[in-house]
Design a protein around this motif. Sequence first.
Motif, PDB file in Angstrom:
ATOM      1  N   GLU A  44       0.830  -1.209   0.000  1.00 48.59           N
ATOM      2  CA  GLU A  44       0.000   0.000   0.000  1.00 48.59           C
ATOM      3  C   GLU A  44       0.859   1.252   0.000  1.00 48.59           C
ATOM      4  OE1 GLU A  44      -3.122   0.155   2.919  1.00 48.59           O
ATOM      5  OE2 GLU A  44      -3.758  -1.872   2.419  1.00 48.59           O
ATOM      6  N   GLU A  95       3.847   1.512  -1.217  1.00 47.27           N
ATOM      7  CA  GLU A  95       4.438   1.627  -2.557  1.00 47.27           C
ATOM      8  C   GLU A  95       3.438   2.194  -3.558  1.00 47.27           C
ATOM      9  OE1 GLU A  95       7.551   1.147  -3.880  1.00 47.27           O
ATOM     10  OE2 GLU A  95       8.128   1.051  -1.789  1.00 47.27           O
ATOM     11  N   LEU A  96       2.196   1.771  -3.460  1.00 45.11           N
ATOM     12  CA  LEU A  96       1.171   2.270  -4.384  1.00 45.11           C
ATOM     13  C   LEU A  96       0.912   3.756  -4.190  1.00 45.11           C
ATOM     14  CD1 LEU A  96      -1.375  -0.672  -4.305  1.00 45.11           C
ATOM     15  CD2 LEU A  96       0.089   0.002  -6.209  1.00 45.11           C
ATOM     16  N   GLU A  97       1.094   4.247  -2.978  1.00 49.74           N
ATOM     17  CA  GLU A  97       0.874   5.675  -2.696  1.00 49.74           C
ATOM     18  C   GLU A  97       2.038   6.550  -3.158  1.00 49.74           C
ATOM     19  OE1 GLU A  97      -0.037   6.033   1.454  1.00 49.74           O
ATOM     20  OE2 GLU A  97      -1.867   4.837   1.258  1.00 49.74           O
TER      21      GLU A  97
END
Length: 77
Positions: free
Chosen positions: A72, A74-76
Amino acid sequence: HCLSVRAVCQREIDCDRGNGYSWKITLLRNYWKSKVKQEWLSGKYSNIPSQTSLPEKSMYPMDVDTWGEILEAELER
């Protein structure tokens, strides 16, 4: 040390304490995990070109929820 580890691994610390582990055992069980987890969460390994480029201490056995937190983050980014 326990409070700094708990800042990164709150769920793990609370679970260990709830299961009756002493603070000493809880710290020993979670210290290195917190160090590795903090490096992943801070983005230290975000732009690694290959697995051979990862530092030696970049991995540690972690549960699914911990890897979910890391992904999560990393996705942000």
